[in-house]
Write an enzyme that holds these catalytic residues in place. Structure first.
Site, PDB file in Angstrom:
ATOM      1  CE1 TYR A 143      -5.145 -12.145   1.378  1.00  9.73           C
ATOM      2  CE2 TYR A 143      -4.329 -14.373   1.061  1.00  9.73           C
ATOM      3  CZ  TYR A 143      -4.772 -13.173   0.528  1.00  9.73           C
ATOM      4  OH  TYR A 143      -4.836 -13.014  -0.833  1.00  9.73           O
ATOM      5  CE  LYS A 147      -8.755 -12.424   0.009  1.00  7.84           C
ATOM      6  NZ  LYS A 147      -9.372 -11.515  -0.964  1.00  7.84           N
ATOM      7  NE  ARG A 184       1.889  -9.404  -3.505  1.00  4.69           N
ATOM      8  CZ  ARG A 184       0.725  -9.075  -4.063  1.00  4.69           C
ATOM      9  NH1 ARG A 184      -0.132  -9.995  -4.390  1.00  4.69           N
ATOM     10  NH2 ARG A 184       0.425  -7.808  -4.287  1.00  4.69           N
ATOM     11  CB  SER A 187       7.690  -7.329  -6.090  1.00  4.73           C
ATOM     12  OG  SER A 187       7.072  -7.974  -5.014  1.00  4.73           O
ATOM     13  CD  GLN A 207      10.082 -22.173  -0.504  1.00  5.28           C
ATOM     14  OE1 GLN A 207      11.010 -22.960  -0.542  1.00  5.28           O
ATOM     15  NE2 GLN A 207      10.208 -20.954   0.005  1.00  5.28           N
ATOM     16  NE  ARG A 209       3.724 -19.996  -2.600  1.00 10.66           N
ATOM     17  CZ  ARG A 209       4.188 -20.808  -1.640  1.00 10.66           C
ATOM     18  NH1 ARG A 209       4.597 -22.033  -1.920  1.00 10.66           N
ATOM     19  NH2 ARG A 209       4.218 -20.388  -0.384  1.00 10.66           N
ATOM     20  N   PRO A 270       3.314 -22.520   2.629  1.00 12.41           N
ATOM     21  CG  PRO A 270       1.277 -21.975   1.645  1.00 12.41           C
ATOM     22  CD  PRO A 270       2.468 -21.360   2.312  1.00 12.41           C
ATOM     23  NE  ARG A 271       4.273 -29.288   3.242  1.00  4.83           N
ATOM     24  CZ  ARG A 271       3.595 -30.415   3.379  1.00  4.83           C
ATOM     25  NH1 ARG A 271       4.206 -31.571   3.319  1.00  4.83           N
ATOM     26  NH2 ARG A 271       2.281 -30.410   3.557  1.00  4.83           N
TER      27      ARG A 271
HETATM   28  P1  NAD Z   1      -3.056  -5.168  -3.598  1.00  2.00           P
HETATM   29  O1  NAD Z   1      -2.607  -5.095  -2.181  1.00  2.00           O
HETATM   30  O2  NAD Z   1      -2.249  -4.492  -4.637  1.00  2.00           O
HETATM   31  O3  NAD Z   1      -4.544  -4.651  -3.753  1.00  2.00           O
HETATM   32  C1  NAD Z   1      -5.482  -4.637  -2.709  1.00  2.00           C
HETATM   33  C2  NAD Z   1      -6.202  -3.294  -2.723  1.00  2.00           C
HETATM   34  O4  NAD Z   1      -7.214  -3.285  -1.708  1.00  2.00           O
HETATM   35  C3  NAD Z   1      -5.255  -2.119  -2.423  1.00  2.00           C
HETATM   36  O5  NAD Z   1      -5.464  -1.107  -3.359  1.00  2.00           O
HETATM   37  C4  NAD Z   1      -5.662  -1.691  -1.013  1.00  2.00           C
HETATM   38  O6  NAD Z   1      -5.384  -0.351  -0.761  1.00  2.00           O
HETATM   39  C5  NAD Z   1      -7.145  -2.040  -0.998  1.00  2.00           C
HETATM   40  N1  NAD Z   1      -7.684  -2.258   0.346  1.00  2.00           N
HETATM   41  C6  NAD Z   1      -7.169  -3.053   1.320  1.00  2.00           C
HETATM   42  N2  NAD Z   1      -7.944  -3.015   2.416  1.00  2.00           N
HETATM   43  C7  NAD Z   1      -8.989  -2.182   2.117  1.00  2.00           C
HETATM   44  C8  NAD Z   1     -10.125  -1.735   2.851  1.00  2.00           C
HETATM   45  N3  NAD Z   1     -10.355  -2.118   4.108  1.00  2.00           N
HETATM   46  N4  NAD Z   1     -10.984  -0.876   2.238  1.00  2.00           N
HETATM   47  C9  NAD Z   1     -10.763  -0.459   0.969  1.00  2.00           C
HETATM   48  N5  NAD Z   1      -9.704  -0.857   0.225  1.00  2.00           N
HETATM   49  C10 NAD Z   1      -8.825  -1.712   0.799  1.00  2.00           C
HETATM   50  O7  NAD Z   1      -3.185  -6.717  -3.914  1.00  2.00           O
HETATM   51  P2  NAD Z   1      -3.531  -7.489  -5.265  1.00  2.00           P
HETATM   52  O8  NAD Z   1      -2.433  -8.415  -5.531  1.00  2.00           O
HETATM   53  O9  NAD Z   1      -3.979  -6.550  -6.312  1.00  2.00           O
HETATM   54  O10 NAD Z   1      -4.769  -8.359  -4.783  1.00  2.00           O
HETATM   55  C11 NAD Z   1      -6.110  -8.014  -5.082  1.00  2.00           C
HETATM   56  C12 NAD Z   1      -7.027  -9.110  -4.559  1.00  2.00           C
HETATM   57  O11 NAD Z   1      -6.673 -10.363  -5.135  1.00  2.00           O
HETATM   58  C13 NAD Z   1      -6.963  -9.288  -3.038  1.00  2.00           C
HETATM   59  O12 NAD Z   1      -8.273  -9.525  -2.552  1.00  2.00           O
HETATM   60  C14 NAD Z   1      -6.113 -10.524  -2.868  1.00  2.00           C
HETATM   61  O13 NAD Z   1      -6.451 -11.219  -1.691  1.00  2.00           O
HETATM   62  C15 NAD Z   1      -6.460 -11.321  -4.114  1.00  2.00           C
HETATM   63  N6  NAD Z   1      -5.358 -12.248  -4.481  1.00  2.00           N
HETATM   64  C16 NAD Z   1      -4.223 -11.789  -5.065  1.00  2.00           C
HETATM   65  C17 NAD Z   1      -3.206 -12.688  -5.383  1.00  2.00           C
HETATM   66  C18 NAD Z   1      -1.934 -12.254  -6.063  1.00  2.00           C
HETATM   67  O14 NAD Z   1      -1.072 -13.110  -6.296  1.00  2.00           O
HETATM   68  N7  NAD Z   1      -1.737 -11.018  -6.439  1.00  2.00           N
HETATM   69  C19 NAD Z   1      -3.361 -14.040  -5.082  1.00  2.00           C
HETATM   70  C20 NAD Z   1      -4.511 -14.452  -4.461  1.00  2.00           C
HETATM   71  C21 NAD Z   1      -5.521 -13.551  -4.178  1.00  2.00           C
HETATM   72  N1  UDP Z   2       9.834 -16.006  -0.729  1.00  2.00           N
HETATM   73  C1  UDP Z   2      11.214 -16.035  -0.765  1.00  2.00           C
HETATM   74  N2  UDP Z   2      11.905 -14.860  -0.725  1.00  2.00           N
HETATM   75  C2  UDP Z   2      11.285 -13.651  -0.672  1.00  2.00           C
HETATM   76  C3  UDP Z   2       9.869 -13.608  -0.647  1.00  2.00           C
HETATM   77  C4  UDP Z   2       9.169 -14.810  -0.672  1.00  2.00           C
HETATM   78  O1  UDP Z   2      11.826 -17.119  -0.827  1.00  2.00           O
HETATM   79  O2  UDP Z   2      11.985 -12.637  -0.650  1.00  2.00           O
HETATM   80  C5  UDP Z   2       9.095 -17.273  -0.794  1.00  2.00           C
HETATM   81  C6  UDP Z   2       8.033 -17.462   0.292  1.00  2.00           C
HETATM   82  O3  UDP Z   2       8.612 -18.028   1.458  1.00  2.00           O
HETATM   83  C7  UDP Z   2       7.067 -18.405  -0.388  1.00  2.00           C
HETATM   84  C8  UDP Z   2       7.134 -17.996  -1.872  1.00  2.00           C
HETATM   85  O4  UDP Z   2       8.369 -17.287  -2.008  1.00  2.00           O
HETATM   86  O5  UDP Z   2       7.503 -19.731  -0.278  1.00  2.00           O
HETATM   87  C9  UDP Z   2       5.985 -17.115  -2.317  1.00  2.00           C
HETATM   88  O6  UDP Z   2       5.886 -16.044  -1.414  1.00  2.00           O
HETATM   89  P1  UDP Z   2       4.856 -14.841  -1.596  1.00  2.00           P
HETATM   90  O7  UDP Z   2       4.941 -14.013  -0.358  1.00  2.00           O
HETATM   91  O8  UDP Z   2       5.088 -14.182  -2.899  1.00  2.00           O
HETATM   92  O9  UDP Z   2       3.423 -15.514  -1.723  1.00  2.00           O
HETATM   93  P2  UDP Z   2       2.671 -16.717  -0.981  1.00  2.00           P
HETATM   94  O10 UDP Z   2       3.568 -17.340   0.049  1.00  2.00           O
HETATM   95  O11 UDP Z   2       1.485 -16.062  -0.379  1.00  2.00           O
HETATM   96  O12 UDP Z   2       2.376 -17.646  -2.085  1.00  2.00           O
END
Ligand code: NAD
Ligand code: UDP
Length: 322
Positions: A143, A147, A184, A187, A207, A209, A270-271
Site C-alpha cells: 500500500y 501509493k 480500521r 469502525s 501510538q 492518529r 506507525p507510532r
Molecule cells: P474504500 O475501501 O471504502 O474505497 C475504495 C474503493 O475502491 C472501494 O469501493 C473498492 O471497491 C474500490 N476498488 C478497490 N480496488 C479497485 C480496483 N482494482 N478497481 C476498481 N475499484 C477498486 O476506502 P476509502 O477509505 O473510501 O478510501 C478511498 C481512497 O482514499 C483510497 O485510495 C485510499 O487509499 C485513500 N485513503 C483513505 C484514507 C482513510 O482514512 N479513509 C486514508 C488515506 C488514504
Molecule cells: N488499531 C487498534 N485496534 C483495532 C484496529 C486498529 O488498536 O481494532 C490501531 C492500529 O494498530 C493503528 C491505529 O489503530 O495503530 C489505526 O489503525 P487503522 O487500521 O485504522 O489505520 P492506520 O494504521 O492505517 O492508520
C-alpha cells in the site's frame, strides 16, 4: 462537468459523489466492488446524471470526462493486505491506466494518496516536504510503496505529458458508511462497543492518529481539484489522539461497561501521525470544522442503525472481497 470517480462506491468516494451530484455535475462512478458497495450510491441509480460502471482499473477503459477523482484502492490494512499483489497492481497499473485516460481526454486528475507515504515518520507533525520513512519489504509496503509510485506516476505524467494533476495526502478519515468489518480503528471500536464485546487496542495504545470527518475531507478534495495547485497537499485533522484515548472516548460514548483488551501491535504500525496542514490552510483556505466528538456521534448513529437492520458480522470476520 462530466466527472469520473474511481472507487466511487467506497466510503470516501460515495460521500464525494453525493457532493458532486448535489452541485449538478454528471458523474460516472467506477468500481469493482472489492470493498465498496452499490448500497452506498443506490440513491443516485436511475438519476439521468449518474452512471455506475463495474470495472477493475487494472484493465484499461475509455471514457470521455473532464475531471477524474482517482480513489480506487482498498484503504484498510486487512483489505489491502489480503491480496498484496493485487493492491500493488491497483496502485501502479490502475493509476497508470487512469493517468493514460486523463492524458488522452485532457482531464484534470486528482490522486487520493495517503499519509502512509510518510511511513513511520521521524518528523512530527508531517509536512509535505518530508520524504518519509517507509519499509519497502514489510506487510504495509504494498500500500505505502504502491501509493508512492502512484504519486511518482502522477508527477511524471504532469512533467512529461502536461497532464493537470492534483495530489492529496489523506490522513485517517472516518464517518458513516465505513464497513462494519473494515478493520480500521474507528469502525472496529464502534462496532465492538455497540456489540458489548471488548474494544481491541493493539499494543499499549500509545501510538497516535489524527481523525478527520469525511465531509471535511470531501470539501478539501473539491477545493484542491478546482484550485491551481498540484500539491502534494495534506488533508486531515491536526487534533492528535492516542489510540487508547480514542478507545476510552468511544467506550464512554457507547457503553462504559465494555472492556478494553490489549492485543499484539501489528508489524510496522506507525507510532505517531499528525498532519501539518499549513499548506491546505494557506492555499485552499481549508481546515477541518467537525470536532471528533461530533463526528463520532454521527458515525455511531450510522453504525447503530445498520447493525440493528442487518445480521451483523463481528469486526475482522470477513477479509475477502464483498
Ligand atoms: P474504500 O475501501 O471504502 O474505497 C475504495 C474503493 O475502491 C472501494 O469501493 C473498492 O471497491 C474500490 N476498488 C478497490 N480496488 C479497485 C480496483 N482494482 N478497481 C476498481 N475499484 C477498486 O476506502 P476509502 O477509505 O473510501 O478510501 C478511498 C481512497 O482514499 C483510497 O485510495 C485510499 O487509499 C485513500 N485513503 C483513505 C484514507 C482513510 O482514512 N479513509 C486514508 C488515506 C488514504
Ligand atoms: N488499531 C487498534 N485496534 C483495532 C484496529 C486498529 O488498536 O481494532 C490501531 C492500529 O494498530 C493503528 C491505529 O489503530 O495503530 C489505526 O489503525 P487503522 O487500521 O485504522 O489505520 P492506520 O494504521 O492505517 O492508520
Amino acid at each position: 462537468m462530466r466527472i469520473l470517480v474511481t472507487g466511487g462506491a467506497g466510503f470516501i468516494g460515495s460521500h464525494l459523489i453525493d457532493r458532486l451530484m448535489m452541485e449538478g455535475h454528471e458523474i460516472i462512478c467506477l468500481d469493482n466492488f472489492y470493498t465498496g458497495n452499490k448500497r452506498n450510491v443506490l440513491k443516485w441509480v436511475g438519476h439521468p446524471y449518474f452512471e455506475l460502471v463495474r470495472h477493475d482499473i487494472t484493465d484499461p477503459i475509455r471514457l470521455e470526462v473532464d475531471q477524474i477523482y482517482h480513489l480506487a484502492c482498498p484503504a484498510s490494512p486487512i483489505h489491502y493486505q489480503y491480496n498484496p499483489v493485487k493492491t500493488i497492481k491497483t496502485n501502479v497499473m490502475g493509476t497508470l491506466h487512469m493517468l493514460g485516460l486523463a492524458k488522452r481526454v485532457k482531464a484534470r486528475f486528482l490522486l487520493a494518496s495517503t499519509s502512509e507515504v510518510y511511513g513511520d515518520p521521524d518528523m512530527h507533525p508531517q509536512s509535505e516536504e518530508y520524504w518519509g520513512n517507509v519499509n519497502p519489504i514489510g506487510i504495509r509496503s504494498c500500500y505505502d510503496e504502491g501509493k508512492r509510485v502512484a504519486e511518482t506516476l502522477a508527477f511524471d505524467y504532469h512533467r512529461q505529458n502536461d497532464v493537470e494533476i492534483r495530489v492529496v495526502r489523506i490522513f485517517n478519515t472516518y464517518g458513516p458508511r465505513m464497513l462494519e468489518n473494515d478493520g480500521r480503528v474507528v469502525s472496529n471500536f464502534i462496532v465492538q462497543a455497540l456489540q458489548g464485546i471488548p474494544i481491541t487496542v493493539y499494543g499499549d495504545g500509545s501510538q497516535t492518529r489524527s481523525f478527520c470527518y469525511v465531509s471535511d475531507l470531501v470539501d478539501g478534495f473539491i477545493r484542491l481539484m478546482n484550485s491551481p495547485h498540484t500539491g502534494p497537499i495534506n488533508l486531515g485533522n491536526p487534533d492528535e489522539y492516542t489510540i487508547l484515548q480514542l478507545a476510552q472516548t468511544i467506550q464512554q460514548m457507547i457503553n462504559p461497561d465494555v472492556d478494553i483488551r490489549f492485543e499484539l501491535l501489528p508489524q510496522d504500525d506507525p507510532r505517531r501521525r499528525k498532519p501539518d496542514i499549513t499548506k491546505a490552510r494557506k492555499l485552499l483556505d481549508w481546515e477541518p470544522t467537525i470536532p471528533l466528538l461530533e463526528g463520532l456521534q454521527h458515525t455511531i448513529e450510522d453504525f447503530r442503525s445498520r447493525l440493528l437492520s442487518s445480521n451483523t458480522v463481528a469486526p475482522n470476520d470477513r477479509v475477502s472481497p464483498v
